[in-house]
Design a protein around this motif. Sequence first.
Motif, PDB file in Angstrom:
ATOM      1  N   LEU A 297       3.414  88.310  82.049  1.00  0.00           N
ATOM      2  CA  LEU A 297       5.137  88.313  82.433  1.00  0.00           C
ATOM      3  C   LEU A 297       5.863  88.805  81.225  1.00  0.00           C
ATOM      4  O   LEU A 297       6.489  89.478  82.021  1.00  0.00           O
ATOM      5  N   LYS A 298       4.967  88.918  80.198  1.00  0.00           N
ATOM      6  CA  LYS A 298       5.774  89.854  79.382  1.00  0.00           C
ATOM      7  C   LYS A 298       6.497  90.996  79.124  1.00  0.00           C
ATOM      8  O   LYS A 298       6.874  91.816  79.092  1.00  0.00           O
ATOM      9  N   THR A 299       4.950  91.212  79.971  1.00  0.00           N
ATOM     10  CA  THR A 299       4.685  93.248  81.081  1.00  0.00           C
ATOM     11  C   THR A 299       6.206  93.480  81.715  1.00  0.00           C
ATOM     12  O   THR A 299       5.808  94.614  81.883  1.00  0.00           O
ATOM     13  N   VAL A 300       6.548  92.074  82.811  1.00  0.00           N
ATOM     14  CA  VAL A 300       6.930  92.998  83.287  1.00  0.00           C
ATOM     15  C   VAL A 300       8.319  92.361  83.456  1.00  0.00           C
ATOM     16  O   VAL A 300       9.352  91.819  82.643  1.00  0.00           O
ATOM     17  N   GLU A 301       9.195  93.864  84.024  1.00  0.00           N
ATOM     18  CA  GLU A 301      11.268  94.066  84.149  1.00  0.00           C
ATOM     19  C   GLU A 301      11.288  92.443  85.007  1.00  0.00           C
ATOM     20  O   GLU A 301      10.974  92.652  85.909  1.00  0.00           O
ATOM     21  N   GLY A 302      12.401  92.206  84.079  1.00  0.00           N
ATOM     22  CA  GLY A 302      13.224  91.823  84.857  1.00  0.00           C
ATOM     23  C   GLY A 302      13.532  90.020  84.016  1.00  0.00           C
ATOM     24  O   GLY A 302      12.745  89.935  83.138  1.00  0.00           O
ATOM     25  N   ILE A 303      13.836  89.021  85.076  1.00  0.00           N
ATOM     26  CA  ILE A 303      13.916  87.105  84.809  1.00  0.00           C
ATOM     27  C   ILE A 303      12.189  86.783  85.576  1.00  0.00           C
ATOM     28  O   ILE A 303      13.177  86.969  86.862  1.00  0.00           O
ATOM     29  N   VAL A 304      11.660  86.593  84.517  1.00  0.00           N
ATOM     30  CA  VAL A 304      10.379  86.001  85.263  1.00  0.00           C
ATOM     31  C   VAL A 304       9.036  84.928  83.997  1.00  0.00           C
ATOM     32  O   VAL A 304       9.591  85.459  83.276  1.00  0.00           O
ATOM     33  N   GLU A 305       9.273  83.891  84.476  1.00  0.00           N
ATOM     34  CA  GLU A 305       8.833  82.529  84.113  1.00  0.00           C
ATOM     35  C   GLU A 305       7.878  82.022  84.510  1.00  0.00           C
ATOM     36  O   GLU A 305       7.774  81.566  85.902  1.00  0.00           O
ATOM     37  N   ALA A 306       6.642  81.925  83.540  1.00  0.00           N
ATOM     38  CA  ALA A 306       5.709  81.009  83.891  1.00  0.00           C
ATOM     39  C   ALA A 306       6.613  79.191  83.617  1.00  0.00           C
ATOM     40  O   ALA A 306       6.802  78.887  82.909  1.00  0.00           O
ATOM     41  N   VAL A 307       6.982  78.108  85.373  1.00  0.00           N
ATOM     42  CA  VAL A 307       7.151  77.803  84.905  1.00  0.00           C
ATOM     43  C   VAL A 307       6.631  76.122  84.915  1.00  0.00           C
ATOM     44  O   VAL A 307       6.742  74.763  85.024  1.00  0.00           O
ATOM     45  N   ASN A 308       5.587  76.083  86.535  1.00  0.00           N
ATOM     46  CA  ASN A 308       5.092  74.953  86.368  1.00  0.00           C
ATOM     47  C   ASN A 308       3.367  75.069  86.145  1.00  0.00           C
ATOM     48  O   ASN A 308       3.069  75.865  86.875  1.00  0.00           O
ATOM     49  N   PHE A 309       3.477  74.457  85.199  1.00  0.00           N
ATOM     50  CA  PHE A 309       1.812  74.323  84.420  1.00  0.00           C
ATOM     51  C   PHE A 309       1.039  73.660  85.731  1.00  0.00           C
ATOM     52  O   PHE A 309       0.908  72.163  84.970  1.00  0.00           O
TER      53      PHE A 309
ATOM     54  N   THR B 166      -0.768  78.028  88.434  1.00  0.00           N
ATOM     55  CA  THR B 166       1.146  77.818  88.494  1.00  0.00           C
ATOM     56  C   THR B 166       1.896  78.664  88.436  1.00  0.00           C
ATOM     57  O   THR B 166       1.810  79.640  89.314  1.00  0.00           O
ATOM     58  N   VAL B 167       2.624  78.096  88.865  1.00  0.00           N
ATOM     59  CA  VAL B 167       3.783  78.916  88.962  1.00  0.00           C
ATOM     60  C   VAL B 167       5.403  79.611  89.011  1.00  0.00           C
ATOM     61  O   VAL B 167       5.707  78.888  87.494  1.00  0.00           O
ATOM     62  N   ILE B 168       5.169  80.300  89.387  1.00  0.00           N
ATOM     63  CA  ILE B 168       6.443  81.022  88.208  1.00  0.00           C
ATOM     64  C   ILE B 168       7.617  81.313  88.531  1.00  0.00           C
ATOM     65  O   ILE B 168       8.049  81.175  89.891  1.00  0.00           O
ATOM     66  N   ALA B 169       8.648  81.818  88.650  1.00  0.00           N
ATOM     67  CA  ALA B 169      10.375  81.628  89.147  1.00  0.00           C
ATOM     68  C   ALA B 169      11.138  82.967  88.406  1.00  0.00           C
ATOM     69  O   ALA B 169      10.941  82.936  86.604  1.00  0.00           O
ATOM     70  N   GLY B 170      11.651  83.396  88.991  1.00  0.00           N
ATOM     71  CA  GLY B 170      13.182  83.982  88.223  1.00  0.00           C
ATOM     72  C   GLY B 170      13.977  85.137  89.323  1.00  0.00           C
ATOM     73  O   GLY B 170      13.911  84.535  90.715  1.00  0.00           O
TER      74      GLY B 170
ATOM     75  N   PHE C  95      16.104  73.400  83.299  1.00  0.00           N
ATOM     76  CA  PHE C  95      15.705  75.333  83.327  1.00  0.00           C
ATOM     77  C   PHE C  95      14.433  75.397  82.675  1.00  0.00           C
ATOM     78  O   PHE C  95      13.949  75.864  82.142  1.00  0.00           O
ATOM     79  N   GLY C  96      13.426  74.306  81.995  1.00  0.00           N
ATOM     80  CA  GLY C  96      12.517  74.482  81.460  1.00  0.00           C
ATOM     81  C   GLY C  96      11.502  73.717  82.454  1.00  0.00           C
ATOM     82  O   GLY C  96      11.588  73.968  83.554  1.00  0.00           O
ATOM     83  N   PRO C  97       9.969  73.663  81.915  1.00  0.00           N
ATOM     84  CA  PRO C  97       8.719  73.503  82.449  1.00  0.00           C
ATOM     85  C   PRO C  97       8.780  72.665  82.640  1.00  0.00           C
ATOM     86  O   PRO C  97       8.778  71.493  82.097  1.00  0.00           O
ATOM     87  N   VAL C  98       7.728  72.399  83.838  1.00  0.00           N
ATOM     88  CA  VAL C  98       7.240  71.459  83.876  1.00  0.00           C
ATOM     89  C   VAL C  98       5.193  70.923  83.477  1.00  0.00           C
ATOM     90  O   VAL C  98       4.494  72.198  84.101  1.00  0.00           O
ATOM     91  N   ARG C  99       4.664  70.823  82.447  1.00  0.00           N
ATOM     92  CA  ARG C  99       3.352  70.897  81.707  1.00  0.00           C
ATOM     93  C   ARG C  99       2.425  69.955  82.590  1.00  0.00           C
ATOM     94  O   ARG C  99       2.448  68.725  81.256  1.00  0.00           O
ATOM     95  N   TRP C 100       2.963  70.299  83.651  1.00  0.00           N
ATOM     96  CA  TRP C 100       1.679  68.812  84.933  1.00  0.00           C
ATOM     97  C   TRP C 100       0.260  68.645  83.441  1.00  0.00           C
ATOM     98  O   TRP C 100       0.141  67.818  83.662  1.00  0.00           O
TER      99      TRP C 100
END
Length: 304
Positions: A146-158, A164-168, A249-254
Amino acid sequence: MSKIAFVFPGQGAQYVGMGKELYENNELARKEFDKLFSSLDFDLKTVMFEGPEEALKETKNTQPAIVSMSLILTKLLEEKGIKADFVAGHSVGEYAAFGAAGYLSIDEAVKLTSARGKFMNDVAVKVNGGMAAIIGLDSDKIVETLKTVEGIVEAVNFNEPKQTVIAGQKDAIERACVALKEAGARRAMPLAVSGPFHSSLMQEAGEKLKEEAEKYNFQMTDVKLVANTTAEVLQNVDEIKEEIYKQSFGPVRWVETIQKLKAEGVTQIYEIGPGKVLAGLIKKIDKEIQVKNIEKLEDFENIM
């Protein structure tokens, strides 16, 4: 001494008619539901029991519906003499955990959830974001890609080791899905949700929740809650409020949450609320933990 945990599902577990069987066939459940419904300024009862599905899917309705059902089921379980040593909830399920732990009254937990649903709805409409589930790729690899992807996109639900779910931002999600498939993901599926939940795009909802939380009477009890964003046990009221703020606005570290429960001596988990999503995730995280579902009245018959 083995410990018991109650865990509570999040958005996506809802369905029209949820809780209706409890309401119609159990006096305590009916009394508790009526108390909750009358404390809200909208008609949650009709949305939950009758639908339509589109109305139930709206975040402002979904969230209090799930938490209401979860907390009333918890009350019925406690009537049977089963008490939790630990609680945890997935995303909005954490609000059911606040109520189940006694940090808030049931009414206040649902009222705060209702506010959360409204704030998240309002922000989601403005930001044009989305979410996607990534299957079959380690979370570390996802975070790196995800660090290489342009724009806002984050790993949010582990959610589990290979999910893993991503959001952005919507366009960033599309680019991320392509990049993650190239990186080895088996599937990258956009989710039918109304916003980029748990991503930094939702921080405004967190700010509003921070203010809202000041109106509530929190108290600590001897039930321990493992928090979504840190997978650590909350120690005091200030930490509860901080979790409410950051969790929107933070992750779910399930995965880490279940590992923490295991490390604390939990051998038995009750998934309380609509559906069996968490039971499936827990089995993929740790096969040794015994999981029981509590959703319908028949589930109470063979629990002892």
